[in-house]
Design an enzyme around this catalytic site. Structure first.
Site, PDB file in Angstrom:
ATOM      1  CB  CYS A 214      -0.900  -0.054   1.237  1.00 39.50           C
ATOM      2  SG  CYS A 214      -1.667   1.482   1.707  1.00 39.50           S
TER       3      CYS A 214
ATOM      4  CB  CYS B 145       0.516   1.632   4.140  1.00 43.98           C
ATOM      5  SG  CYS B 145      -1.200   1.109   4.073  1.00 43.98           S
TER       6      CYS B 145
END
Length: 105
Positions: A23, A26
């Site tokens: 991600c 993230c």
């Protein structure tokens, strides 16, 4: 799982970052969490949970997008957000719950 429950059961506010290695947002959140940790020090705990390795935990807290950040106090979720969150907001949220009881939201 019991170790996670012990961590979030603390009177100390615990910010849990549900993330995934694949991600992009993230990866952007990670250095922000480092800044937050440097500011709050031992007053709060920050924990990262990889949703791919902890699917049961992610399901329990209904994590459907990453990053999802959930702030726990005495085992109870008191705040949550989805997406990249800025350092000042996270610091303020953690410090807001330092020294308070979970029922004093």
């Amino acid at each position: 799982m019991s170790e996670f429950n012990d961590i979030i059961a603390s009177d100390k506010p615990t910010l849990v970052d549900f993330f995934a290695t694949w991600c992009g947002p993230c990866r952007m959140q990670s250095p922000i969490l480092e800044q937050v940790k440097n500011k709050v020090g031992d007053k709060a705990t920050i924990v990262k949970i990889d949703i791919d390795k902890n699917q049961e935990l992610a399901a329990r807290y209904r994590v459907q997008s990453v990053p999802t950040l959930i702030l726990f106090k005495s085992g109870e979720p008191v705040w949550r957000a989805v997406g990249v969150q800025q350092e000042h907001l996270l610091t303020d949220k953690l410090l807001e719950h330092v020294g308070t009881k979970s029922d004093e939201k």
